[in-house]
Design a protein around this motif. Sequence first.
Motif, PDB file in Angstrom:
ATOM      1  N   GLN A  92      50.024  51.219   8.129  1.00  0.00           N
ATOM      2  CA  GLN A  92      50.756  51.183   6.751  1.00  0.00           C
ATOM      3  C   GLN A  92      50.400  52.365   5.763  1.00  0.00           C
ATOM      4  O   GLN A  92      50.423  52.165   4.482  1.00  0.00           O
ATOM      5  CB  GLN A  92      50.359  49.765   5.998  1.00  0.00           C
ATOM      6  CG  GLN A  92      50.884  48.486   7.081  1.00  0.00           C
ATOM      7  CD  GLN A  92      50.355  47.129   6.643  1.00  0.00           C
ATOM      8  OE1 GLN A  92      49.561  46.953   5.682  1.00  0.00           O
ATOM      9  NE2 GLN A  92      50.960  46.081   7.165  1.00  0.00           N
ATOM     10  N   ALA A  93      49.851  53.283   6.423  1.00  0.00           N
ATOM     11  CA  ALA A  93      49.563  54.519   5.646  1.00  0.00           C
ATOM     12  C   ALA A  93      50.618  55.328   5.401  1.00  0.00           C
ATOM     13  O   ALA A  93      50.562  56.560   4.750  1.00  0.00           O
ATOM     14  CB  ALA A  93      48.258  55.076   6.035  1.00  0.00           C
ATOM     15  N   GLY A  94      51.675  55.419   6.301  1.00  0.00           N
ATOM     16  CA  GLY A  94      52.910  56.354   6.011  1.00  0.00           C
ATOM     17  C   GLY A  94      52.724  57.411   6.971  1.00  0.00           C
ATOM     18  O   GLY A  94      51.692  57.603   7.828  1.00  0.00           O
ATOM     19  N   PRO A  95      53.703  58.202   7.208  1.00  0.00           N
ATOM     20  CA  PRO A  95      53.720  59.328   8.386  1.00  0.00           C
ATOM     21  C   PRO A  95      53.205  60.560   7.615  1.00  0.00           C
ATOM     22  O   PRO A  95      52.444  60.612   6.653  1.00  0.00           O
ATOM     23  CB  PRO A  95      55.203  59.754   8.382  1.00  0.00           C
ATOM     24  CG  PRO A  95      55.857  59.251   7.098  1.00  0.00           C
ATOM     25  CD  PRO A  95      54.980  58.180   6.529  1.00  0.00           C
ATOM     26  N   PRO A  96      52.625  61.646   8.648  1.00  0.00           N
ATOM     27  CA  PRO A  96      51.857  62.913   8.190  1.00  0.00           C
ATOM     28  C   PRO A  96      52.554  63.517   6.844  1.00  0.00           C
ATOM     29  O   PRO A  96      53.771  63.742   6.990  1.00  0.00           O
ATOM     30  CB  PRO A  96      52.073  63.567   9.200  1.00  0.00           C
ATOM     31  CG  PRO A  96      52.307  62.739  10.542  1.00  0.00           C
ATOM     32  CD  PRO A  96      53.068  61.727  10.182  1.00  0.00           C
ATOM     33  N   GLY A  97      51.784  63.637   5.904  1.00  0.00           N
ATOM     34  CA  GLY A  97      51.977  64.347   4.604  1.00  0.00           C
ATOM     35  C   GLY A  97      52.972  63.186   3.839  1.00  0.00           C
ATOM     36  O   GLY A  97      53.447  63.954   2.894  1.00  0.00           O
ATOM     37  N   GLU A  98      53.275  62.227   4.260  1.00  0.00           N
ATOM     38  CA  GLU A  98      53.871  61.436   3.341  1.00  0.00           C
ATOM     39  C   GLU A  98      53.329  60.136   3.209  1.00  0.00           C
ATOM     40  O   GLU A  98      53.755  59.048   3.653  1.00  0.00           O
ATOM     41  CB  GLU A  98      55.521  61.113   3.986  1.00  0.00           C
ATOM     42  CG  GLU A  98      56.232  62.270   4.387  1.00  0.00           C
ATOM     43  CD  GLU A  98      56.857  62.755   3.030  1.00  0.00           C
ATOM     44  OE1 GLU A  98      57.142  62.424   2.190  1.00  0.00           O
ATOM     45  OE2 GLU A  98      57.690  63.902   3.394  1.00  0.00           O
ATOM     46  N   PRO A  99      52.144  60.044   2.293  1.00  0.00           N
ATOM     47  CA  PRO A  99      51.265  58.787   2.566  1.00  0.00           C
ATOM     48  C   PRO A  99      52.448  57.727   1.830  1.00  0.00           C
ATOM     49  O   PRO A  99      52.930  57.879   0.812  1.00  0.00           O
ATOM     50  CB  PRO A  99      50.344  59.126   1.480  1.00  0.00           C
ATOM     51  CG  PRO A  99      50.655  60.416   0.897  1.00  0.00           C
ATOM     52  CD  PRO A  99      51.500  61.138   1.938  1.00  0.00           C
ATOM     53  N   SER A 100      52.065  56.559   2.151  1.00  0.00           N
ATOM     54  CA  SER A 100      52.836  55.309   1.650  1.00  0.00           C
ATOM     55  C   SER A 100      52.192  54.873   0.339  1.00  0.00           C
ATOM     56  O   SER A 100      51.019  55.446   0.002  1.00  0.00           O
ATOM     57  CB  SER A 100      52.635  54.148   2.570  1.00  0.00           C
ATOM     58  OG  SER A 100      51.394  53.578   2.725  1.00  0.00           O
ATOM     59  N   GLY A 101      52.777  53.875  -0.266  1.00  0.00           N
ATOM     60  CA  GLY A 101      52.139  53.277  -1.668  1.00  0.00           C
ATOM     61  C   GLY A 101      50.697  52.863  -1.430  1.00  0.00           C
ATOM     62  O   GLY A 101      50.132  52.835  -2.544  1.00  0.00           O
ATOM     63  N   THR A 102      50.463  52.278  -0.105  1.00  0.00           N
ATOM     64  CA  THR A 102      49.161  51.482  -0.034  1.00  0.00           C
ATOM     65  C   THR A 102      48.159  52.630   0.641  1.00  0.00           C
ATOM     66  O   THR A 102      47.057  52.023   0.885  1.00  0.00           O
ATOM     67  CB  THR A 102      49.392  50.412   0.758  1.00  0.00           C
ATOM     68  OG1 THR A 102      49.941  50.983   2.054  1.00  0.00           O
ATOM     69  CG2 THR A 102      50.481  49.543   0.217  1.00  0.00           C
ATOM     70  N   ALA A 103      48.661  53.726   0.648  1.00  0.00           N
ATOM     71  CA  ALA A 103      47.558  54.800   1.554  1.00  0.00           C
ATOM     72  C   ALA A 103      46.270  54.994   0.925  1.00  0.00           C
ATOM     73  O   ALA A 103      45.274  55.331   1.423  1.00  0.00           O
ATOM     74  CB  ALA A 103      48.259  56.215   1.953  1.00  0.00           C
ATOM     75  N   LYS A 104      46.511  54.938  -0.576  1.00  0.00           N
ATOM     76  CA  LYS A 104      45.146  55.197  -1.187  1.00  0.00           C
ATOM     77  C   LYS A 104      44.280  54.017  -1.466  1.00  0.00           C
ATOM     78  O   LYS A 104      42.974  53.855  -1.874  1.00  0.00           O
ATOM     79  CB  LYS A 104      45.318  55.606  -2.626  1.00  0.00           C
ATOM     80  CG  LYS A 104      46.068  57.218  -2.554  1.00  0.00           C
ATOM     81  CD  LYS A 104      46.529  57.576  -4.063  1.00  0.00           C
ATOM     82  CE  LYS A 104      47.215  58.801  -3.884  1.00  0.00           C
ATOM     83  NZ  LYS A 104      47.787  59.376  -5.286  1.00  0.00           N
ATOM     84  N   LEU A 105      44.735  52.790  -0.828  1.00  0.00           N
ATOM     85  CA  LEU A 105      43.790  51.426  -1.135  1.00  0.00           C
ATOM     86  C   LEU A 105      42.820  51.565  -0.053  1.00  0.00           C
ATOM     87  O   LEU A 105      42.731  52.485   0.890  1.00  0.00           O
ATOM     88  CB  LEU A 105      44.609  50.213  -0.994  1.00  0.00           C
ATOM     89  CG  LEU A 105      45.789  50.032  -1.912  1.00  0.00           C
ATOM     90  CD1 LEU A 105      46.626  48.834  -1.396  1.00  0.00           C
ATOM     91  CD2 LEU A 105      45.237  49.668  -3.305  1.00  0.00           C
ATOM     92  N   PRO A 106      41.600  50.896  -0.225  1.00  0.00           N
ATOM     93  CA  PRO A 106      40.522  50.550   0.653  1.00  0.00           C
ATOM     94  C   PRO A 106      41.121  50.376   2.123  1.00  0.00           C
ATOM     95  O   PRO A 106      42.230  49.527   2.322  1.00  0.00           O
ATOM     96  CB  PRO A 106      39.687  49.688   0.258  1.00  0.00           C
ATOM     97  CG  PRO A 106      40.021  49.820  -1.397  1.00  0.00           C
ATOM     98  CD  PRO A 106      41.428  50.043  -1.347  1.00  0.00           C
ATOM     99  N   ARG A 107      40.670  50.846   3.191  1.00  0.00           N
ATOM    100  CA  ARG A 107      41.292  50.819   4.544  1.00  0.00           C
ATOM    101  C   ARG A 107      41.485  49.328   5.018  1.00  0.00           C
ATOM    102  O   ARG A 107      42.339  49.038   5.557  1.00  0.00           O
ATOM    103  CB  ARG A 107      40.374  51.243   5.559  1.00  0.00           C
ATOM    104  CG  ARG A 107      40.806  51.333   7.133  1.00  0.00           C
ATOM    105  CD  ARG A 107      42.066  52.057   7.143  1.00  0.00           C
ATOM    106  NE  ARG A 107      42.699  51.981   8.422  1.00  0.00           N
ATOM    107  CZ  ARG A 107      43.694  50.930   8.804  1.00  0.00           C
ATOM    108  NH1 ARG A 107      43.814  49.900   7.729  1.00  0.00           N
ATOM    109  NH2 ARG A 107      44.127  50.887   9.863  1.00  0.00           N
TER     110      ARG A 107
END
Lengths: 327, 264
Positions: free
Chosen positions: A83-98
């Motif tokens: 759920q972190a998104g593709p390379p170079g295109e982080p998803s909206g949740t990518a910055k949340l704790p793993r």
Amino acid sequence: MIARRTLAAALLLTVGTLPQIALAQQPAATTPQPTAPGIRWSKEVVPIASGEWTGPRLADGQPDVQGFWSNTISNHSNFTDPQAGPPGEPSGTAKLPRDQRAPSRVSDPADGEIPYRPEARALQADFARNFANPTKPEYIEPLARCAPAGVPKSFMWHGYELRQYPGYVVLLFDSGTRIIRLEDGPPLADSIKLWNGDSRGHWEGNTLVVSVRNNNGKALFGRYGDFMSENGTVEERYVFDPEGKRFNYVATFTDPTVYTRPWTATIPNRRYTDADEPDGWHYDVQPVNIASDTPRYEHHERICVENNGPFGGGAVGVPFDGAVIAR
Amino acid sequence: MLQVLKRSSRGLLAAAALATVTLTAGPIQAQDPVAIPRLASGKPDFSGIWQTLSEADYDLEPHAGRRDAPPGPGVVEGGAIPYLPGAQEQRARNFEARAKEDPRLKCWVLGVPRGVYYPAPFQIFQRDNDVTLVHQLGNQVRTIVTNGSDHPEEKQQEFWLGDSRGHWEGDTLVVDVADFNPETWLDRAGNYHSEELHVVERWRFVDPDTIAYSATLDDPKVYSKPWTIDVLLHRRRDANFQLIEDYCFTLQYEQYYPHHKDGQ
């Protein structure tokens, strides 16, 4: 032409994590969403134990698991951090704790990483670095050219349909079809390498056990370029829950030329029925024109390459023309 | 059986000949309930791998041998396709450009009915409510729905394979196929249709290993009247025969995958 527009819209969903594509093809659209609309984002992978099958059976004795299915934790953008998104295109949740996103699809080893040999890791990382702006053909995601999604990526893309017949389980994906043979026969020659490999399976209680050989290794596992080679084999276990509402796809990948040890992927799936509303992704179905009240939904033809040519990521605009075969 | 085994070889030959005659008579006795495979429901069971031996895909109409096609007697009832005057000219242009313009050259979906008589195997999977065709070329998939439903209410969706709804007339599966796009051809000779194409297929067993397939094509923009083709489909009975996926549209780029070191 309606069909073409509909498909174009569906494919926009496919690349919904790539804002530049949405802008290019839909200049009047609202601000692109950080995640593709319609994609399920369950954070859980619930274990399902292998055991006896107590649900309904088909006349030939197979557990009856026919119908529409889809994964529950996002798409193929990212194999190990779904759920972190593709390379170079982080998803909206990518910055949340793993731990606030679904776990890695790599369930063994415990660190959630594919145990690549160093040279294979370097190749995968090179693809990931170049995915967003491919400067060579080899950096274009093969699914972006409508190539078959292969094993295991087909289970991480759109919803799909499972049909059963005496001696066969057939999986109809939006990008390719798998025919799983349940009867023993001599294997295909090793020299034949295929996008979806060659599948031989059998049932053990609630579990469909499938050996996939003859893989060509070309489909990749997602947008980070995770992969096996043509030496890879896959032992799949489709473990169905007693109600037939879910199954876990548990697949062990062996390829000494790419990995330091065999490793296992787990992809959770759920069933969709007439009780569910279509969502254009996991349950991409249309109304049935029928006098009775069932079935309510069906899926129309699954066609990719003919309508669209290349799509997705930096691959948009790659020419697709000229003769490909002479037979 | 012992009686038969004790017979002279001449007797065996006579028995074999009798069996052949019986089989040959099969189509006339198409109502024989034990002669053909059937589902538990009693409907004919077309499950299996099938392929034409005809030259239909080279040219539906009668043609002498030429550089890119073996000769063929034609499969069109009456011999010629009844093109409207302007359409006949388009067909001639297609013929001249066939080496470049035939959609098959890109390994794209061949459409209906062409996929059925393209000279490659296809596999039929059959349930009570649908018949699934997986064509080896491109692994294109068509579902013939036999659950009593009609074509979708939404029209002009322009499917590559049309929308297929089937019903049974005795032991014949009759399939109404509608809502096509105009992108596919009917053969390598440039015979073609528009988005107005409407196809009615008829599938029936001649014997357990042979299907008589016919398709009636109507298209008011291209043809002056409906016309019909007839081909036989033969069960592939080679030992251990199976479909082998043939996603040939990937051939132009598959060399790039999986990853290579630079320069390889």
